[in-house]
Write a protein that holds these residues in place. Structure first.
Motif, PDB file in Angstrom:
ATOM      1  N   PHE A 101       0.826  -1.212   0.000  1.00  0.00           N
ATOM      2  CA  PHE A 101       0.000   0.000   0.000  1.00  0.00           C
ATOM      3  C   PHE A 101       0.859   1.260   0.000  1.00  0.00           C
ATOM      4  CE2 PHE A 101      -3.366  -2.791   2.079  1.00  0.00           C
ATOM      5  CZ  PHE A 101      -4.036  -2.974   0.879  1.00  0.00           C
ATOM      6  N   TYR A 102       2.025   1.170   0.639  1.00  0.00           N
ATOM      7  CA  TYR A 102       2.937   2.316   0.634  1.00  0.00           C
ATOM      8  C   TYR A 102       3.322   2.668  -0.809  1.00  0.00           C
ATOM      9  CZ  TYR A 102       7.474   4.647   0.649  1.00  0.00           C
ATOM     10  OH  TYR A 102       8.519   5.497   0.383  1.00  0.00           O
ATOM     11  N   LEU A 103       3.649   1.650  -1.586  1.00  0.00           N
ATOM     12  CA  LEU A 103       4.034   1.885  -2.979  1.00  0.00           C
ATOM     13  C   LEU A 103       2.854   2.391  -3.804  1.00  0.00           C
ATOM     14  CD1 LEU A 103       6.290  -1.256  -3.586  1.00  0.00           C
ATOM     15  CD2 LEU A 103       7.045   1.108  -3.291  1.00  0.00           C
ATOM     16  N   LEU A 104       1.672   1.864  -3.504  1.00  0.00           N
ATOM     17  CA  LEU A 104       0.478   2.328  -4.225  1.00  0.00           C
ATOM     18  C   LEU A 104       0.163   3.784  -3.905  1.00  0.00           C
ATOM     19  CD1 LEU A 104      -2.004  -0.688  -4.112  1.00  0.00           C
ATOM     20  CD2 LEU A 104      -1.063   0.431  -6.137  1.00  0.00           C
ATOM     21  N   ARG A 105       0.334   4.149  -2.646  1.00  0.00           N
ATOM     22  CA  ARG A 105       0.067   5.538  -2.268  1.00  0.00           C
ATOM     23  C   ARG A 105       1.048   6.491  -2.955  1.00  0.00           C
ATOM     24  NH1 ARG A 105      -0.945   3.217   2.828  1.00  0.00           N
ATOM     25  NH2 ARG A 105       1.171   3.709   3.548  1.00  0.00           N
ATOM     26  N   ARG A 106       2.275   5.990  -3.126  1.00  0.00           N
ATOM     27  CA  ARG A 106       3.259   6.848  -3.799  1.00  0.00           C
ATOM     28  C   ARG A 106       2.922   7.017  -5.271  1.00  0.00           C
ATOM     29  NH1 ARG A 106       9.502   5.656  -2.933  1.00  0.00           N
ATOM     30  NH2 ARG A 106       9.479   7.192  -4.637  1.00  0.00           N
TER      31      ARG A 106
END
Length: 395
Positions: free
Chosen positions: A363-368
């Motif tokens: 999710f961290y990568l998706l938020r970025r």
């Protein structure tokens, strides 16, 4: 008396008795007894001579050795003062090595050493009671490059005769015997024939070749062969022993980290084309700082799958990526939007698959970069459209 005179006397005596011109039985028996004694001495003389093959001027042709072996098979098993037989004398000296194949071939024919001794190649050599057989001695005896080359030719001849087989490399631990005396060309020939033996060979104490105590010269030879024949697994560096210790850790403990890194630098920094960091970050991330400082040029290389360093780590799974947190944190926007060349997964998806999926990092990568979902969606729609068009054409 020369041989010609002796032969003439034999022919004369033979004709006397065959033509019954001489009928003294006692004389006949004494002559036969003398001939038997002479025959025994002839065999003994030839047996001793077999031990001197290649010495000084005694260099008979291979055909001549074959003739003697066929006429007097016992000479193949004739022991010298130390109890060795001719093939062992030939194999353990720098003079008679070229006769090893014919002695082994004839030895098999005449069952020298028994059915399974392969003509004497697998017989133990009594010298110094080391417990080595003839073949092991042959690959061990140290020579210069010229003789090393010639002994490779002998190995090829034995292989052609099926007297040296691939499994011998592991079962007879031939790499260990090559390495102990730095017989480079014999080692390279065997490594080319059976690269897996570099990994699978073990000592009598069940220690892998890569975990043995060897000289730096031998280590250099072995490590080079590892990178040559097993490039996709990081050479031999990360081969583990039965307790889970890697060869790299074992070598560092035995030789010192600085020495091992120096050897690796000699091997890898010449061409600067081997993605060593890919393997370190995946298989031994605890050593990443050590390797990154020594091989900074490898940071931007791609591996055999076309993966950049971050892609190789991502492909290895969330656990490996989490062990390389610094690399994860440094992922650029461009890298987050780049698909893996093999799996075609975006980084966020790579973190979400497998038994140890890390959804937080996903999710961290998706938020970025949530735009990767749109890219994935467009790809899916495009594929669906193509499938529909194909169906329409077929209908």
């Amino acid at each position: 008396m020369n041989i010609s005179t002796f032969q003439g006397n034999l022919d004369f005596i033979k004709s006397l008795y065959l033509l019954k011109e001489w009928n003294d039985e006692k004389c006949r028996n004494e002559i036969l007894e003398a001939l038997e004694e002479a025959n025994a001495k002839i065999k003994k003389a030839l047996g001793r001579s077999m031990h001197r093959l290649g010495w000084r001027k005694h260099k008979p042709s291979i055909e001549a050795v074959e003739k003697v072996a066929n006429k007097f098979p016992s000479t193949l098993s004739f022991p010298n003062g130390s109890g060795s037989i001719p093939i062992q004398s030939a194999a353990t000296t720098c003079d008679g090595y070229e006769y090893v194949p014919i002695l082994a071939k004839e030895g098999v024919k005449h069952k020298v050493g028994g059915e399974d001794a392969r003509g004497g190649l697998l017989m133990l050599v009594p010298y110094e009671n080391l417990g080595w057989n003839t073949l092991q001695w042959f690959v061990n005896v140290s020579d210069d490059d010229e003789f090393d080359t010639k002994k490779v030719h002998v190995l090829k001849e034995l292989r052609k005769l099926d007297l040296l087989v691939k499994v011998d490399i592991q079962e007879q631990k031939l790499f260990l015997y090559c390495c102990s005396n730095m017989n480079k060309l014999r080692f390279e020939y065997l490594a080319n024939w059976d690269p897996d033996a570099l990994i699978e060979t073990r000592t009598n104490r069940n220690v892998r070749l890569t975990h043995c105590k060897l000289s730096e010269e031998n280590l250099l030879l072995i490590l080079k062969a590892g990178f040559q024949y097993h490039p996709h697994i990081g050479g031999l560096l990360f081969v583990k022993d039965d307790e889970g210790n890697t060869a790299f850790d074992a070598l560092c403990n035995g030789k010192g980290t600085a020495n091992i890194m120096s050897l690796l630098h000699q091997i890898l920094s010449t061409k600067r084309d081997y993605p060593i960091l890919h393997h370190v970050l995946v298989k031994a991330p605890q050593h990443r700082e050590l390797f990154m400082s020594k091989f900074p040029w490898a940071y931007h290389l791609k591996d055999h799958n076309g993966r950049a360093l971050h892609q190789a780590v991502l492909a290895a799974g969330p656990d490996v990526m989490n062990a390389n947190k610094q690399l994860f944190a440094s992922l650029s926007d461009e890298q987050i939007q780049e698909k893996d060349p093999m799996t075609t997964l975006f980084p966020f998806a790579a973190m979400a698959v497998g038994e140890h999926a890390d959804l937080d990092q996903c999710f961290y990568l998706l938020r970025r970069h949530p735009s990767v979902l749109e890219k994935r969606s467009r790809v899916s729609v495009s594929r669906s459209s193509k499938k529909r068009k194909i169906r329409e054409i077929e209908d």
